[in-house]
Design a protein around this motif. Structure first.
Motif, PDB file in Angstrom:
ATOM      1  N   GLY A 214     -27.902 -52.944 -50.269  1.00  0.00           N
ATOM      2  CA  GLY A 214     -26.846 -53.574 -51.044  1.00  0.00           C
ATOM      3  C   GLY A 214     -25.456 -53.017 -50.779  1.00  0.00           C
ATOM      4  O   GLY A 214     -24.472 -53.547 -51.276  1.00  0.00           O
ATOM      5  N   CYS A 215     -25.356 -51.967 -50.000  1.00  0.00           N
ATOM      6  CA  CYS A 215     -24.077 -51.301 -49.715  1.00  0.00           C
ATOM      7  C   CYS A 215     -23.203 -52.182 -48.806  1.00  0.00           C
ATOM      8  O   CYS A 215     -23.641 -52.610 -47.748  1.00  0.00           O
ATOM      9  N   GLN A 216     -21.968 -52.456 -49.241  1.00  0.00           N
ATOM     10  CA  GLN A 216     -21.074 -53.305 -48.447  1.00  0.00           C
ATOM     11  C   GLN A 216     -20.774 -52.709 -47.078  1.00  0.00           C
ATOM     12  O   GLN A 216     -20.734 -53.416 -46.077  1.00  0.00           O
ATOM     13  N   VAL A 217     -20.559 -51.400 -47.022  1.00  0.00           N
ATOM     14  CA  VAL A 217     -20.278 -50.750 -45.746  1.00  0.00           C
ATOM     15  C   VAL A 217     -21.506 -50.807 -44.842  1.00  0.00           C
ATOM     16  O   VAL A 217     -21.391 -51.073 -43.644  1.00  0.00           O
TER      17      VAL A 217
ATOM     18  N   GLY B 251     -32.131 -54.802 -53.082  1.00  0.00           N
ATOM     19  CA  GLY B 251     -31.102 -55.461 -52.290  1.00  0.00           C
ATOM     20  C   GLY B 251     -31.585 -56.008 -50.966  1.00  0.00           C
ATOM     21  O   GLY B 251     -30.833 -56.647 -50.237  1.00  0.00           O
ATOM     22  N   LEU B 252     -32.857 -55.791 -50.635  1.00  0.00           N
ATOM     23  CA  LEU B 252     -33.386 -56.217 -49.333  1.00  0.00           C
ATOM     24  C   LEU B 252     -33.384 -57.737 -49.179  1.00  0.00           C
ATOM     25  O   LEU B 252     -32.982 -58.257 -48.139  1.00  0.00           O
ATOM     26  N   GLN B 253     -33.822 -58.457 -50.216  1.00  0.00           N
ATOM     27  CA  GLN B 253     -33.895 -59.914 -50.111  1.00  0.00           C
ATOM     28  C   GLN B 253     -32.510 -60.507 -49.853  1.00  0.00           C
ATOM     29  O   GLN B 253     -32.340 -61.355 -48.977  1.00  0.00           O
ATOM     30  N   GLU B 254     -31.509 -60.052 -50.594  1.00  0.00           N
ATOM     31  CA  GLU B 254     -30.142 -60.545 -50.398  1.00  0.00           C
ATOM     32  C   GLU B 254     -29.630 -60.155 -49.010  1.00  0.00           C
ATOM     33  O   GLU B 254     -28.940 -60.928 -48.352  1.00  0.00           O
ATOM     34  N   PHE B 255     -29.987 -58.957 -48.558  1.00  0.00           N
ATOM     35  CA  PHE B 255     -29.606 -58.484 -47.221  1.00  0.00           C
ATOM     36  C   PHE B 255     -30.186 -59.415 -46.151  1.00  0.00           C
ATOM     37  O   PHE B 255     -29.494 -59.820 -45.216  1.00  0.00           O
ATOM     38  N   LYS B 256     -31.470 -59.767 -46.302  1.00  0.00           N
ATOM     39  CA  LYS B 256     -32.119 -60.673 -45.344  1.00  0.00           C
ATOM     40  C   LYS B 256     -31.481 -62.055 -45.391  1.00  0.00           C
ATOM     41  O   LYS B 256     -31.182 -62.645 -44.353  1.00  0.00           O
ATOM     42  N   GLU B 257     -31.271 -62.583 -46.601  1.00  0.00           N
ATOM     43  CA  GLU B 257     -30.695 -63.924 -46.754  1.00  0.00           C
ATOM     44  C   GLU B 257     -29.273 -63.993 -46.202  1.00  0.00           C
ATOM     45  O   GLU B 257     -28.851 -65.035 -45.713  1.00  0.00           O
ATOM     46  N   GLY B 258     -28.543 -62.883 -46.281  1.00  0.00           N
ATOM     47  CA  GLY B 258     -27.175 -62.839 -45.775  1.00  0.00           C
ATOM     48  C   GLY B 258     -27.082 -62.754 -44.265  1.00  0.00           C
ATOM     49  O   GLY B 258     -26.011 -62.938 -43.695  1.00  0.00           O
ATOM     50  N   GLY B 259     -28.208 -62.477 -43.593  1.00  0.00           N
ATOM     51  CA  GLY B 259     -28.220 -62.416 -42.135  1.00  0.00           C
ATOM     52  C   GLY B 259     -27.359 -61.296 -41.568  1.00  0.00           C
ATOM     53  O   GLY B 259     -26.794 -61.436 -40.486  1.00  0.00           O
TER      54      GLY B 259
END
Length: 121
Positions: A43-46, A77-85
């Protein structure tokens, strides 16, 4: 400089973010060269910005027989990370790691204001 015992590090189990399969880290470098990208948090923006940047190397790495693997410490935060590509390589997490892997400085430990601003954009 500290010495790293790859035999010990390689025994850590990784869980595939796609299939859920658990594998030893060392199994990923048995048949081909490997670049391991450690994320502080999915989930970290950096971390997301850095994942997108290193992903630009993936086609060249793949063309030269090198596997790019991203490893994060948890599933938060993994699911959002994957969905964000954000990352183009293989994604894993360390669900039950028996060690702490401090391979990358966090955004708080380096002057990263410009990176954080770019990551938000």
């Amino acid at each position: 400089m500290a010495k790293v015992n790859l035999s010990e590090v390689g025994k850590n189990l990784l869980k595939s973010a796609d299939s859920g399969e658990k594998v030893e880290l060392q199994s990923l470098w048995q048949d081909q060269p490997l670049v391991v990208f450690f994320l502080r948090r999915f989930g970290c923006q950096v971390c997301r910005w850095m994942a997108a940047e290193i992903s630009k190397l993936e086609p060249d790495l793949r063309a030269n027989g090198v596997l790019l693997v991203g490893v994060g410490p948890e599933e938060l935060g993994l699911q959002e990370f994957k969905e964000g590509g954000f990352f183009k390589g293989c994604k894993h997490n360390l669900p039950h790691a028996n060690m702490t892997l401090n391979m990358m400085p966090s955004g708080c430990e380096i002057r990263s204001g410009h990176i954080q601003a770019e990551a938000r954009d």
